[in-house]
Design a protein around this motif. Structure first.
Motif, PDB file in Angstrom:
ATOM      1  N   ILE A   1       0.995  -1.153   0.033  1.00  0.00           N
ATOM      2  CA  ILE A   1      -0.024  -0.182  -0.049  1.00  0.00           C
ATOM      3  C   ILE A   1       0.872   1.500  -0.026  1.00  0.00           C
ATOM      4  O   ILE A   1       1.905   1.189   0.927  1.00  0.00           O
ATOM      5  CB  ILE A   1      -0.707   0.147   1.366  1.00  0.00           C
ATOM      6  CG1 ILE A   1      -1.380  -1.329   1.470  1.00  0.00           C
ATOM      7  CG2 ILE A   1      -1.736   1.372   1.223  1.00  0.00           C
ATOM      8  CD1 ILE A   1      -2.777  -1.453   1.529  1.00  0.00           C
ATOM      9  N   ALA A   2       0.741   2.106  -1.028  1.00  0.00           N
ATOM     10  CA  ALA A   2       1.312   3.414  -0.959  1.00  0.00           C
ATOM     11  C   ALA A   2       0.412   4.238  -0.377  1.00  0.00           C
ATOM     12  O   ALA A   2      -0.690   4.656  -0.565  1.00  0.00           O
ATOM     13  CB  ALA A   2       1.718   3.918  -2.420  1.00  0.00           C
ATOM     14  N   LEU A   3       1.113   4.814   0.841  1.00  0.00           N
ATOM     15  CA  LEU A   3       0.366   6.062   1.774  1.00  0.00           C
ATOM     16  C   LEU A   3       1.128   7.294   1.647  1.00  0.00           C
ATOM     17  O   LEU A   3       2.152   7.513   1.692  1.00  0.00           O
ATOM     18  CB  LEU A   3       0.468   5.352   3.240  1.00  0.00           C
ATOM     19  CG  LEU A   3      -0.155   6.317   4.465  1.00  0.00           C
ATOM     20  CD1 LEU A   3      -1.541   6.372   4.243  1.00  0.00           C
ATOM     21  CD2 LEU A   3       0.321   5.705   5.627  1.00  0.00           C
ATOM     22  N   CYS A   4       0.283   8.080   0.782  1.00  0.00           N
ATOM     23  CA  CYS A   4       0.757   9.380   0.497  1.00  0.00           C
ATOM     24  C   CYS A   4       0.317  10.566   1.146  1.00  0.00           C
ATOM     25  O   CYS A   4      -0.897  10.992   1.316  1.00  0.00           O
ATOM     26  CB  CYS A   4       0.344   9.528  -1.196  1.00  0.00           C
ATOM     27  SG  CYS A   4       0.886   8.436  -2.037  1.00  0.00           S
ATOM     28  N   TYR A   5       1.127  11.612   1.560  1.00  0.00           N
ATOM     29  CA  TYR A   5       0.821  12.701   2.200  1.00  0.00           C
ATOM     30  C   TYR A   5       1.812  13.654   2.289  1.00  0.00           C
ATOM     31  O   TYR A   5       3.025  13.587   1.566  1.00  0.00           O
ATOM     32  CB  TYR A   5       0.563  12.209   3.785  1.00  0.00           C
ATOM     33  CG  TYR A   5       1.794  11.368   4.419  1.00  0.00           C
ATOM     34  CD1 TYR A   5       2.170  10.137   4.321  1.00  0.00           C
ATOM     35  CD2 TYR A   5       2.884  12.276   5.077  1.00  0.00           C
ATOM     36  CE1 TYR A   5       3.329   9.535   4.740  1.00  0.00           C
ATOM     37  CE2 TYR A   5       4.051  11.767   5.592  1.00  0.00           C
ATOM     38  CZ  TYR A   5       4.290  10.200   5.345  1.00  0.00           C
ATOM     39  OH  TYR A   5       5.269   9.696   5.748  1.00  0.00           O
TER      40      TYR A   5
ATOM     41  N   VAL B   1       3.730  17.507  -7.741  1.00  0.00           N
ATOM     42  CA  VAL B   1       3.332  16.243  -6.915  1.00  0.00           C
ATOM     43  C   VAL B   1       3.001  15.115  -7.875  1.00  0.00           C
ATOM     44  O   VAL B   1       3.400  13.972  -7.860  1.00  0.00           O
ATOM     45  CB  VAL B   1       2.031  16.612  -6.056  1.00  0.00           C
ATOM     46  CG1 VAL B   1       1.653  15.186  -5.235  1.00  0.00           C
ATOM     47  CG2 VAL B   1       2.656  17.655  -4.814  1.00  0.00           C
ATOM     48  N   LEU B   2       1.874  15.407  -9.010  1.00  0.00           N
ATOM     49  CA  LEU B   2       1.488  14.585  -9.847  1.00  0.00           C
ATOM     50  C   LEU B   2       2.894  13.979 -10.821  1.00  0.00           C
ATOM     51  O   LEU B   2       2.824  12.835 -10.919  1.00  0.00           O
ATOM     52  CB  LEU B   2       0.742  15.408 -11.020  1.00  0.00           C
ATOM     53  CG  LEU B   2       0.420  14.638 -12.145  1.00  0.00           C
ATOM     54  CD1 LEU B   2      -0.605  13.301 -11.779  1.00  0.00           C
ATOM     55  CD2 LEU B   2      -0.636  15.396 -12.757  1.00  0.00           C
ATOM     56  N   ASP B   3       3.832  14.829 -11.277  1.00  0.00           N
ATOM     57  CA  ASP B   3       4.839  14.373 -11.885  1.00  0.00           C
ATOM     58  C   ASP B   3       5.901  13.326 -11.216  1.00  0.00           C
ATOM     59  O   ASP B   3       6.120  12.085 -11.449  1.00  0.00           O
ATOM     60  CB  ASP B   3       5.610  15.693 -12.158  1.00  0.00           C
ATOM     61  CG  ASP B   3       6.967  15.285 -13.274  1.00  0.00           C
ATOM     62  OD1 ASP B   3       6.770  14.395 -13.874  1.00  0.00           O
ATOM     63  OD2 ASP B   3       7.748  16.007 -12.987  1.00  0.00           O
TER      64      ASP B   3
ATOM     65  N   VAL C   1      -3.214   2.774  -3.468  1.00  0.00           N
ATOM     66  CA  VAL C   1      -2.894   3.909  -3.194  1.00  0.00           C
ATOM     67  C   VAL C   1      -3.919   4.831  -2.234  1.00  0.00           C
ATOM     68  O   VAL C   1      -4.776   4.808  -2.396  1.00  0.00           O
ATOM     69  CB  VAL C   1      -2.420   4.977  -4.386  1.00  0.00           C
ATOM     70  CG1 VAL C   1      -1.943   6.509  -3.857  1.00  0.00           C
ATOM     71  CG2 VAL C   1      -1.534   4.431  -5.205  1.00  0.00           C
ATOM     72  N   VAL C   2      -3.388   5.078  -1.036  1.00  0.00           N
ATOM     73  CA  VAL C   2      -4.050   5.832   0.114  1.00  0.00           C
ATOM     74  C   VAL C   2      -3.966   7.171   0.141  1.00  0.00           C
ATOM     75  O   VAL C   2      -2.509   7.528   0.137  1.00  0.00           O
ATOM     76  CB  VAL C   2      -4.045   5.014   1.292  1.00  0.00           C
ATOM     77  CG1 VAL C   2      -4.854   5.831   2.280  1.00  0.00           C
ATOM     78  CG2 VAL C   2      -4.545   3.654   1.194  1.00  0.00           C
ATOM     79  N   VAL C   3      -4.655   8.270  -0.086  1.00  0.00           N
ATOM     80  CA  VAL C   3      -4.448   9.512  -0.013  1.00  0.00           C
ATOM     81  C   VAL C   3      -5.526  10.073   1.226  1.00  0.00           C
ATOM     82  O   VAL C   3      -6.620   9.668   1.367  1.00  0.00           O
ATOM     83  CB  VAL C   3      -4.613  10.201  -1.143  1.00  0.00           C
ATOM     84  CG1 VAL C   3      -3.679  10.033  -2.292  1.00  0.00           C
ATOM     85  CG2 VAL C   3      -6.127  10.290  -1.572  1.00  0.00           C
TER      86      VAL C   3
ATOM     87  N   CYS D   1      -1.285  13.302  -5.848  1.00  0.00           N
ATOM     88  CA  CYS D   1      -1.050  11.701  -5.681  1.00  0.00           C
ATOM     89  C   CYS D   1      -2.445  11.124  -6.302  1.00  0.00           C
ATOM     90  O   CYS D   1      -2.254   9.955  -6.834  1.00  0.00           O
ATOM     91  CB  CYS D   1      -0.858  11.558  -4.388  1.00  0.00           C
ATOM     92  SG  CYS D   1       0.817  12.101  -3.934  1.00  0.00           S
ATOM     93  N   ALA D   2      -3.537  11.565  -6.051  1.00  0.00           N
ATOM     94  CA  ALA D   2      -4.912  10.773  -6.531  1.00  0.00           C
ATOM     95  C   ALA D   2      -4.906  10.688  -8.015  1.00  0.00           C
ATOM     96  O   ALA D   2      -4.918   9.563  -8.549  1.00  0.00           O
ATOM     97  CB  ALA D   2      -5.922  11.624  -5.887  1.00  0.00           C
TER      98      ALA D   2
END
Ligand code: UD1
Length: 380
Positions: free
Chosen positions: A22-26, A92-94, A108-110, A120-121
């Motif tokens: 799981i990628a946890l993005c913040y 961020v997107l890049d 992916v969790v945002v 990230c989303a």
């Protein structure tokens, strides 16, 4: 916890995978706190890849929290930093897009509604990776609010939407978002429960008001910021005002340093534990932060919010929070703070609108269902 709509969209990313990741993005200060409790619950069942975008990078807004809450360093720090909203989101997107394309996590969790959340989303969606939105379904009818754009887009993209309250869940169901909606409660409550018990009670009982303000609506409008400073001067208590760097820059840039009233003590941003201790110990809080509004609600502290709307409507309905628009604060703040303090003294509210303090466990359960749905879809 209620589940709605049982069908999960298919991405087929589980084929051949054994250990699920799981990628946890913040990327911002409050997200570091929420990610830490969430990561704890997710790590019990899966490999977690912690991705900090670096939207916040000052020591007090980033490293201090890792140190205080004993959070392991992120697996990836994307060093996005500050920029115009469009360029910050694009970075961020890049960068998240490149990273997620290399790592191919199973989900992916945002969290929340920041530019990091949006970037990230969108990156996850472009790669066809299942997307989980934590703190989904919040709305405020303010067309210019940057967070409102972010959260609406992320809610439409997400495969699984974790709503912190019944009202947020109902909003998502009424909007007929394509993903699965689950009412999980609020991870900020988990964090508060986890960390507050380690903070000893205050020894100095001098009454004070805690003030925080960081939103673009205030910090980009000289008249609004000047009105709030003047209004804080009408309170007959010392005001402790730890400042976000953008608020300090705005006070300097607008030439408002000499308009800071004598009862207001400006200071640097506080860490998480100092913040929740200050909310607990204050006679009242005056804020534009969603996090502080809920913390005051949970801790039984009188709260006045410097906005015309709040996403956290339950706090107002419970009598725990009152709204005062910044430009109306010079006339309205003092009476509102006093009324909230009286109300608080007369009858406490029951702070049960945002779950039971186990939101991260409910979210992990919902992510488990999402992954099972993908696994099932991949083998049929
Ligand atoms: C962001 C979120 C907001 C959230 C808040 C939490 C968006 C659109 N806004 O607001 O929803 O409530 O984080 O704190 O994503 N700056 C520094 N050092 C830092 C970070 C920022 O000096 O470490 C300054 C820079 O001048 C920057 C400004 O603060 O331009 C604003 O930072 P930014 O991350 O864009 O937004 P926040 O106001 O922090």
């Amino acid at each position: 916890m209620g589940r709605h709509r049982q069908s999960y969209p298919t991405h087929g990313v589980l084929v051949g995978n054994t250990v699920q990741t799981i990628a946890l993005c913040y990327g911002t200060r409050p997200q570091v706190v929420k990610a830490s409790v969430l990561s704890h619950a997710l790590r019990r069942r899966w490999r977690v890849l912690a991705v900090d975008t670096g939207q916040h990078y000052d020591y007090e807004l980033n490293r201090l929290l890792y140190e205080q809450l004993e959070i392991p360093p992120p697996d990836h720090f994307l060093e996005v930093g500050s920029d115009t909203p469009a360029r910050q989101t694009a970075k961020v997107l890049d960068r998240a897009g490149d990273l997620l394309a290399r790592m191919r996590p199973d989900t992916v969790v945002v969290i929340g509604d920041t530019n990091s959340t949006l970037g990230c989303a969108v990156a996850a969606s472009k790669l066809g990776l299942p997307l989980v939105h934590v703190e989904a379904g919040l709305r405020a009818p303010e067309p210019g609010l940057p967070e409102e754009h972010n959260r609406r887009v992320v809610d439409v993209l997400a495969d699984l939407l974790c709503a912190p309250s019944k009202a947020a869940r109902d909003t998502l169901l009424n909007e007929r978002v394509p993903g699965v909606t689950v009412m999980t409660g609020d991870v900020a409550r988990d964090a508060l429960t986890e960390h507050l018990r380690r903070i000893p009670p205050a020894t100095d009982r001098q009454p004070f008001v805690l003030a925080t303000a960081h939103r673009a609506a205030l910090t980009s409008d000289r008249a609004a910021l000047a009105a709030v400073l003047a209004a804080l001067g009408t309170l007959e208590l010392p005001v402790v005002f730890p400042m976000h760097p953008r608020t300090r820059a705005a006070i300097d840039g607008f030439g408002l340093c000499d308009r800071v009233p004598s009862n207001v003590r400006l200071g640097p941003p506080l860490g998480y534990t100092e913040t929740i201790a200050a909310v607990r110990d204050a006679s009242a809080v005056v804020t534009d932060s969603g996090g502080v509004q809920r913390e005051a609600y949970w801790l039984g502290t009188a709260c006045v919010t410097l906005r015309g709307h709040t996403e956290w409507t339950e706090t107002v309905e419970a009598g725990a929070n009152a709204l005062v628009r910044p430009l109306e604060a010079p006339e309205g703040l003092r009476a509102a703070v006093f009324a909230q303090m009286q109300r608080r003294a007369a009858a406490a509210w029951v702070p049960d609108a945002y779950g039971d303090g186990r939101a991260s466990i409910h979210i992990a359960d919902a992510v488990g269902h999402l992954l099972e749905g993908h696994a099932a879809a991949a083998v049929t």
